[in-house]
Design a protein around this motif. Structure first.
Motif, PDB file in Angstrom:
ATOM      1  N   THR A 192      -0.109   4.720  -0.027  1.00  0.00           N
ATOM      2  CA  THR A 192       0.239   5.470   0.566  1.00  0.00           C
ATOM      3  C   THR A 192       0.554   5.275   2.141  1.00  0.00           C
ATOM      4  OG1 THR A 192      -1.879   4.551   1.518  1.00  0.00           O
ATOM      5  CG2 THR A 192      -2.157   5.764  -0.879  1.00  0.00           C
ATOM      6  N   LYS A 193       0.683   4.397   2.760  1.00  0.00           N
ATOM      7  CA  LYS A 193       0.782   4.164   3.940  1.00  0.00           C
ATOM      8  C   LYS A 193       2.837   4.104   3.997  1.00  0.00           C
ATOM      9  CE  LYS A 193      -3.031   1.902   5.074  1.00  0.00           C
ATOM     10  NZ  LYS A 193      -3.450   0.396   6.088  1.00  0.00           N
ATOM     11  N   HIS A 242      -1.849   9.284  -3.211  1.00  0.00           N
ATOM     12  CA  HIS A 242      -0.999   7.915  -4.164  1.00  0.00           C
ATOM     13  C   HIS A 242      -0.566   8.727  -5.207  1.00  0.00           C
ATOM     14  CE1 HIS A 242      -0.856   4.355  -5.139  1.00  0.00           C
ATOM     15  NE2 HIS A 242      -1.451   3.311  -4.339  1.00  0.00           N
ATOM     16  N   THR A 250       4.341  10.351   3.601  1.00  0.00           N
ATOM     17  CA  THR A 250       3.962   9.496   3.739  1.00  0.00           C
ATOM     18  C   THR A 250       3.336   9.123   2.420  1.00  0.00           C
ATOM     19  OG1 THR A 250       1.602   9.372   3.861  1.00  0.00           O
ATOM     20  CG2 THR A 250       3.060   9.007   5.929  1.00  0.00           C
ATOM     21  N   ASP A 281       0.817  -1.489  -0.044  1.00  0.00           N
ATOM     22  CA  ASP A 281      -0.168   0.638  -0.057  1.00  0.00           C
ATOM     23  C   ASP A 281       0.643   1.462  -0.054  1.00  0.00           C
ATOM     24  OD1 ASP A 281      -1.594   2.514   0.396  1.00  0.00           O
ATOM     25  OD2 ASP A 281      -2.699   1.078   1.833  1.00  0.00           O
ATOM     26  N   GLU A 333       5.867   5.710   4.531  1.00  0.00           N
ATOM     27  CA  GLU A 333       6.671   6.715   5.523  1.00  0.00           C
ATOM     28  C   GLU A 333       8.115   6.973   5.327  1.00  0.00           C
ATOM     29  OE1 GLU A 333       5.530   5.688   9.688  1.00  0.00           O
ATOM     30  OE2 GLU A 333       3.590   5.284   9.818  1.00  0.00           O
ATOM     31  N   ALA A 358       0.451   9.427   0.683  1.00  0.00           N
ATOM     32  CA  ALA A 358      -0.813   9.515   1.179  1.00  0.00           C
ATOM     33  C   ALA A 358      -0.269  11.090   0.938  1.00  0.00           C
ATOM     34  CB  ALA A 358      -1.683   9.403   2.020  1.00  0.00           C
TER      35      ALA A 358
END
Length: 262
Positions: free
Chosen positions: A181-182, A205, A198, A179, A184, A200
Motif C-alpha cells: 500500500t505504501k 491494496h 500509491t 507493504d 509510490e 493504496a
C-alpha cells in the motif's frame, strides 16, 4: 444462454472484429442497448478463444477499473478484467510502433507473478500474497477499439478490458516485509512528471484486486495459474501516447520500467 442472448453476443463480437482493419468502431452499448455485463464477458471470451485457436497463448490477466474515480466515471461498483496474450508483452525499454494501435494510453501498475494457482470464489488477500512468487513494476498500454474512448462498462469488458500491450520491469521483488500500500509510483512522459499514485489507490491494496479477480473468474470456471502475470490495476490516470513519446514509471522499492512510441 438463451438463443436471443447467443445471437446478441455473436453480433457484438462481429462488430468488434471490424476494428481489426485498423479503424475504431461505434460503441457496442449504442448499437446493442440491452447488452449485459455477462454477455460482454462472453464477447471477450469468444475473442480470446479465437486468438488461442490461431496459436496465441494466454499468459495472464489484467484488472481494470480498480480506482474509485474510474468506477464513478462509468457508474460501476466493481473492477473488470481482460486476458494477456503472449504477443502483448513488449520488452522493457522497447519501442512500440504507434500505427499498430488505435488510441493508446499508458498506465503504471504493479504486476504479480504467481507461483501457485488461485481458485475462487473465496480467495483472500493473504492467499494472494502467499501465492505470489514476486512482483515487478509494469506499464500497461491500454487501447480501445471503440471510437474516441466512448465506453461504458460493457464496451470495455467486451473489448478485453481495453488491453493493448504491457511492459514488465526487470527487477524481481519478493513480498516479504513489503507493504504494497505504501509503494509510490511516479509516471513521466518525455521526462516530465505527469502523475503519481500509491499501492493504496487500487481498492486499498493491490492484492485485494488480484483476490477479486480470482473470485470473479470462478463465475466462468477459470482459475489463475502458477506462472501467470497479473496486472493489478493502474496507480494513477492513464496518459495519452503519441508518436515520439517516451514513458517511464518509477516505483519505490521496485525500480523503473520504460517504453517509447515510434
Amino acid at each position: 444462454m438463451s438463443i436471443q442472448s447467443t445471437n446478441l453476443v455473436q453480433e457484438a463480437y462481429r462488430h468488434l472484429q471490424e476494428a481489426e482493419e485498423g479503424r475504431a468502431v461505434s460503441p457496442l452499448t449504442e448499437l446493442y442497448s440491452s447488452l449485459t455485463v455477462d454477455e460482454a464477458y462472453q464477447v471477450q471470451l469468444k475473442t480470446i478463444e479465437q486468438k488461442v485457436s490461431e496459436g496465441q497463448r494466454i499468459v495472464g490477466k489484467k484488472i481494470g477499473l480498480t480506482s474509485f474515480a474510474m468506477q464513478n466515471l462509468l457508474g460501476v461498483d466493481q473492477p473488470d478484467y481482460g486476458h494477456l496474450l503472449e504477443h502483448m508483452e513488449v520488452k522493457n525499454k522497447g519501442e512500440i510502433a504507434l500505427n499498430t494501435l488505435f488510441q493508446p494510453k499508458v498506465e503504471g501498475e504493479i504486476a504479480f507473478i504467481l507461483k501457485k494457482d488461485l481458485k475462487g470464489p473465496s480467495v483472500t488477500e493473504q492467499e494472494v500474497l502467499e501465492a505470489t512468487d514476486y512482483i515487478v513494476p509494469s506499464l500497461e498500454i491500454v487501447d480501445s477499439r471503440i471510437k474516441d474512448w466512448k465506453i461504458k462498462l460493457q464496451d470495455t469488458i467486451a473489448d478485453n478490458a481495453s488491453c493493448g500491450l504491457y511492459v514488465l520491469g526487470e527487477q524481481k521483488v519478493e513480498l516479504e516485509g513489503l507493504d504494497l500500500t505504501k509503494i509510490e509510483m511516479s509516471l513521466y512522459k518525455n521526462g516530465e512528471l505527469i502523475n503519481q499514485g500509491t499501492g493504496a489507490d487500487v481498492l486499498g491494496h493491490p492484492a485485494k484486486c488480484v483476490a477479486w479477480l480470482a473470485n470473479k473468474l470462478s463465475d466462468y470456471s477459470v482459475i489463475l495459474k502458477a506462472g501467470e502475470v497479473i496486472l493489478s490495476g493502474a496507480l494513477s490516470a492513464a496518459v495519452d501516447a503519441q508518436k515520439g513519446d517516451s514513458f517511464t514509471a518509477e516505483f519505490t522499492k521496485l525500480g523503473k520500467v520504460e517504453v517509447s512510441f515510434g
